[in-house]
Design an enzyme around this catalytic site. Structure first.
Site, short mmCIF file in Angstrom:
data_model
loop_
_atom_site.label_atom_id
_atom_site.label_comp_id
_atom_site.label_asym_id
_atom_site.label_seq_id
_atom_site.Cartn_x
_atom_site.Cartn_y
_atom_site.Cartn_z
CG HIS A 359 -1.89 -0.98 1.40
ND1 HIS A 359 -3.11 -0.77 0.73
CD2 HIS A 359 -2.00 -2.05 1.66
CE1 HIS A 359 -3.89 -1.81 0.92
NE2 HIS A 359 -3.24 -2.76 1.41
CE LYS A 559 -6.06 13.81 0.20
NZ LYS A 559 -6.46 12.83 -0.67
NE ARG A 560 -3.20 10.14 10.32
CZ ARG A 560 -2.71 9.34 11.03
NH1 ARG A 560 -3.60 8.25 11.30
NH2 ARG A 560 -1.73 9.54 11.67
CE LYS A 565 -1.86 10.94 3.09
NZ LYS A 565 -2.80 9.87 2.15
CB THR A 667 -9.99 5.04 -0.87
OG1 THR A 667 -9.48 5.47 0.18
CG2 THR A 667 -9.17 3.83 -1.76
CE LYS A 671 -13.70 6.30 0.97
NZ LYS A 671 -12.56 6.58 2.37
#
Ligand code: 26W
Length: 857
Positions: A359, A559-560, A565, A667, A671
């Site tokens: 992952h 998100k985290r 990111k 992911t 969504k």
């Protein structure tokens, strides 16, 4: 129809009264909401237990191959309302609550939020379970029952404070302790060589620490509007309640910490995402999951087949990242030591059974364990790994004679470290990445050597999300709208969502879509207001209109927190936009609400400072009378599954802006898109495939350097963020604000922002400056955001794009991902509930209980 529903409501109310009196000793009128919730759950659970029992019977009776999902993390969120949605009983419950005058929001709030995971990996596991159940696959999940899940995040003036997440404070009616399935797990001790009856050398052990693992089962209710909905099991191990686990001798000798180590083993989830820690307790946790689950799997197998002969055919084990990688060693050990398998045969079976999903490509997230730590804690498994490694290295030498450098690179044990990915790859028949681009990076970069040795082992299974939770359940208005246009087939066959494209050009359908989005935004505004009434928020947020209104562009980044990111890039865009609006007040720019949500790992200083920067900037903006009606920024505290269920339906714009080549899949991107948001994104992870499915025509906000370009820059070390700053005054002005005191109110804040400034310009803690290429993509990002503004000003055009984006999401259902695992990796076929078994269980239950909620004809 409504008569039947009325009758069911009355039966349900009677059942609740029954439980209130027999378990709590109260009547309906005097019961608190919590007591009512408990009794309601007990009543509903009767219905679910019947199907759960029948599902188990069916798998045993049909003697089908079964898949076991091993994961250190799950993120189910609240289970009850979703389970009720899946069996189409939510209406019944709402009707019943209405009749009794209880507020449904308040009652459902009492359902505990289960957050026993960090982020993407755990939520994926939960979506997988939903799809496994709904598609009738014979499967089961294993995990750990952390008493404290992912910490509760509080923000005190921009500073993240972690509080324990006590989700087990109240009795959970959906959690079933199963003493009959407890297992012993052994740590430490000295291995003693023994000769098995078949001449095989194995190891016994003395002076070990024995820990009892006690399972608690959660029912996973699949979607089924009929009576035959399937129910799978999520089995979570705990070491808490076994008295044996508390070491009284050590306590008496004055060592409380040592005495309680094993009872405390499952106390806390490690809150790190994509960052390896190497802690001893974590290793013990990982082995607990592995050893207890494998014993359990073998027990289940023996109960049905009475021998181990068919084990390799009937069992499949999927390891979710390398956290359960010790499965390879432990299964080898149990097969050879407990069941008399010869080494080669045991390895054949192990490899037949196990497969591994990777992952992440971040090197700091690849697990390694200190060799002597592993040897001391798990001496027998260590010996197995040593032996496996010898065989493995010989395999390499056979294919690449003389290439000892290659052997060194691939070896499982190297320089005193045991590499869990290498062990996982060797022990698996398949290794998969989670998006096409990610799998290519695995094959061509981080696992290149392995791919050259085993070219058929690596495959891609693109992630997905379950449309039942992330559309049907969390966005009922949009779901009804979709169903009104294309029917309800999409709930179990998400390919059908493509048909929604036919209304994209219909003005009245667009109008309806925009109205629903508007209503969902109102719900999000309510949530934000609730948060700001909370004590640790800045005063200016309390003002009226604090969050603009529903007409503003809702720009969502959830998100985290992680540098790759690039929440920092988003915040810098907010800063640049602020500066632009100051300078150019007449610019035709729509109002914008920038929403962030996500937790930072407690020890991740830079990530915490990014939160602080966002706080300082949002304060600056809302103190500015010229700007505060045009731009707002807000950080949602304690982002979790339940908050996601409110935020996602309200999104206009989805921020998916990771440095290309770094996000394995993502992911949240899926969504948000299926809820009608447009994506502003780099070509990274699953964004690439989303763009392909949506088509470039309807994917207007792609930006940034490609993964390839980033890898090149990394390799060639040519990147200079300072040069970009010198050449681009707008970028320079934004970055300078991090260091010039214009955003901060005290020295501590200044220091926090300075660490960000330094990390971008000089490098932080020995890393290179701007390692995630924020400045390199910033101008392109800014320009793309201006195109976002332009499109948003034409609401009908925007709606047309959004509907086309929804229509392109059919591929990204976990139903599809799970079918791919089943077909390409496990060789698993669906096994629907056996009617006879279901009838038999029902009859047995009916004989003792004539008061059923759902009548059988
Ligand atoms: C041991 C510390 C640790 C903990 C968690 C290392 C690594 C992890 C995970 C593998 C990180 C993770 O959650 N990865 C995410 O997995 C999602 C599901 O596949 C992807 O969508 C995300 O892109 C990926 O970051």
């Amino acid at each position: 129809m409504s008569d039947i529903l009325d009758a069911q409501v009355d039966v349900l109310i009677n059942k609740i009264k029954h439980y209130l009196i027999t378990t709590i000793g109260k009547t309906l009128e005097e019961a608190t909401d919590r007591e009512f919730f408990q009794s309601m759950s007990w009543a509903l659970r009767e219905e679910i237990m019947i199907n759960w029992t029948a599902t188990k019977h069916t798998f045993a009776k049909k003697r089908v191959r079964k898949a076991y999902y091993l994961s250190m993390e799950y993120m189910p969120g609240r289970l009850l309302a979703n389970s009720l949605t899946n069996i189409s009983q939510l209406d019944l419950i709402c009707k019943m609550l209405h009749k009794l005058g209880r507020k449904k929001e308040q009652v459902f709030l009492l359902d505990p939020e289960i957050g026993i995971g960090n982020g993407g990996l755990g939520r994926l596991a939960s979506c997988f379970l939903d799809s496994l159940a709904t598609q009738h696959y014979p499967a089961m999940g294993f995990g750990l029952r952390y008493q404290y899940g992912i910490f509760e995040q509080q923000l005190w003036y921009g500073v993240q404070v972690e509080r324990p997440d006590c989700w087990l404070l109240h009795e959970n009616p959906w959690s079933f302790r199963r003493d009959a399935h407890a297992h012993s797990v052994y740590y430490g001790g000295r291995p003693i060589q023994t000769l098995a009856s078949n001449g095989q050398t194995t190891y016994d052990i003395t002076d070990y620490d024995e820990v009892r693992a006690l399972p608690y089962d959660l029912p996973i209710v699949g979607y089924g509007s009929q009576e035959d909905f399937p129910v799978l099991t999520l089995r979570l191990w705990s070491t808490k309640e076994s008295p044996h686990n508390f070491q009284l001798q050590r306590y008496n000798a004055g060592h409380l910490d040592q005495a309680a180590e094993n009872t405390a083993l499952t106390d806390v989830l490690y809150p790190n995402d994509n960052n390896e820690m190497g802690k001893r307790i974590r290793l013990k946790q990982e082995f607990l999951l592995v050893s207890a689950s494998i014993q359990d799997i073998i027990d289940q197998h023996l109960t049905v087949y009475q021998s181990m002969d068919e084990f390799g055919d009937k069992v499949r084990i999927q390891i979710n990242d390398t956290h359960p990688a010790l499965s390879v060693a432990e299964l080898m050990r149990q097969l050879t030591h407990c069941y008399g398998f010869k080494w080669d045969h045991a390895f054949e079976v192990t490899q037949q059974v196990i497969s591994y999903t990777n992952h992440t490509v971040l090197r700091e997230a690849l697990e390694e364990w200190n060799e002597s730590r592993l040897q001391n804690l798990l001496p027998r498994q260590y010996k197995v790994i040593e032996q496996l490694n010898t065989h493995f290295c010989n395999d390499i030498r056979k294919k690449f004679p003389g290439d000892e450098e290659r052997v060194r690179r691939m070896s499982m044990i190297e320089q005193g470290q045991v590499k869990m990915a290498n062990l996982s790859i060797y022990g698996s028949h398949h290794v998969n990445g989670v998006a096409a681009l990610h799998t290519e990076i695995l094959k061509n970069d981080i696992f290149k050597d392995f791919n050259e040795l085993y070219p058929d082992k690596f495959i891609n299974v693109t992630n997905g999300v379950t449309q039942r939770r992330w559309l049907l359940h969390c966005n009922p208005k949009l779901s009804n709208w979709i169903t009104s246009h294309i029917g309800d087939g999409w709930i179990t066959n998400f390919d059908e969502i493509k048909n929604i494209a036919k209304v994209a050009s219909d003005p009245s359908a667009r109008e309806e879509f925009l109205k629903i989005k508007h209503e969902n935004k109102t719900a999000l505004i309510d949530l934000l207001k609730e948060q700001s009434i909370n004590h640790h928020c800045q005063e200016c947020e309390l003002e009226e209109n604090a969050f603009l209104n529903e007409n503003a562009l809702f720009d969502i980044h959830i998100k985290r927190l992680h540098e790759y990111k690039r929440q920092l890039m988003n915040a810098l865009h907010g800063l640049m936009l602020y500066q632009e609006l100051k300078e150019n007040p007449s610019a035709k720019i729509p109002e914008r609400l920038i929403v962030f949500g996500g937790k930072a790992a407690p020890g991740y200083e830079l990530a915490k400072n990014i939160i602080r920067f966002i706080y300082c900037l949002s304060r600056k903006i809302c103190q500015d009378p010229d700007i505060k009606h045009r731009l707002r920024m807000v950080y949602v505290e304690n982002y979790n599954v339940s908050k996601a269920e409110v935020i996602i339906p309200a999104a206009d714009l989805s921020e998916q802006i990771s440095t290309a080549g770094m996000e394995a899949s993502g992911t949240g991107n899926m969504k948000l898109s299926m809820n009608g948001a447009l994506t502003i994104g780099t070509d990274d992870g699953a964004n690439v495939e989303m763009r392909q499915h949506v088509t470039d025509q309807w994917w207007p906000f792609k930006f940034g350097a490609s993964a390839e370009a980033n890898f090149r820059m990394q390799k060639e070390r040519t990147y200079s963020p300072c040069k970009i700053m010198e050449e681009n005054p707008r970028v320079k002005r934004a970055i300078s604000a991090l260091s010039d005191h214009s955003l901060v109110e005290n020295d501590v804040e200044h220091e926090a922002l300075m660490t960000l400034y330094r990390s971008l310009t000089e490098g932080y803690n020995h890393s290179r400056p701007d390692p995630y290429f924020v400045l390199n993509d910033l101008q392109d990002y800014y320009d793309t955001q201006r195109r976002v503004d332009e499109l948003f000003l034409d609401q009908h055009k925007w709606a047309e794009y959004a509907i086309h984006n929804m229509a392109g999401m059919g591929f990204f259902s976990t139903d599809n991902s799970i079918r791919n695992y089943a077909d390409q990796i496990w060789g698993l076929t669906p096994c629907p509930l056996d009617k006879e078994e279901l009838d038999a269980v029902r009859q047995e239950f009916m004989a003792v209980d004539l008061c059923r909620i759902r009548k059988i004809d």
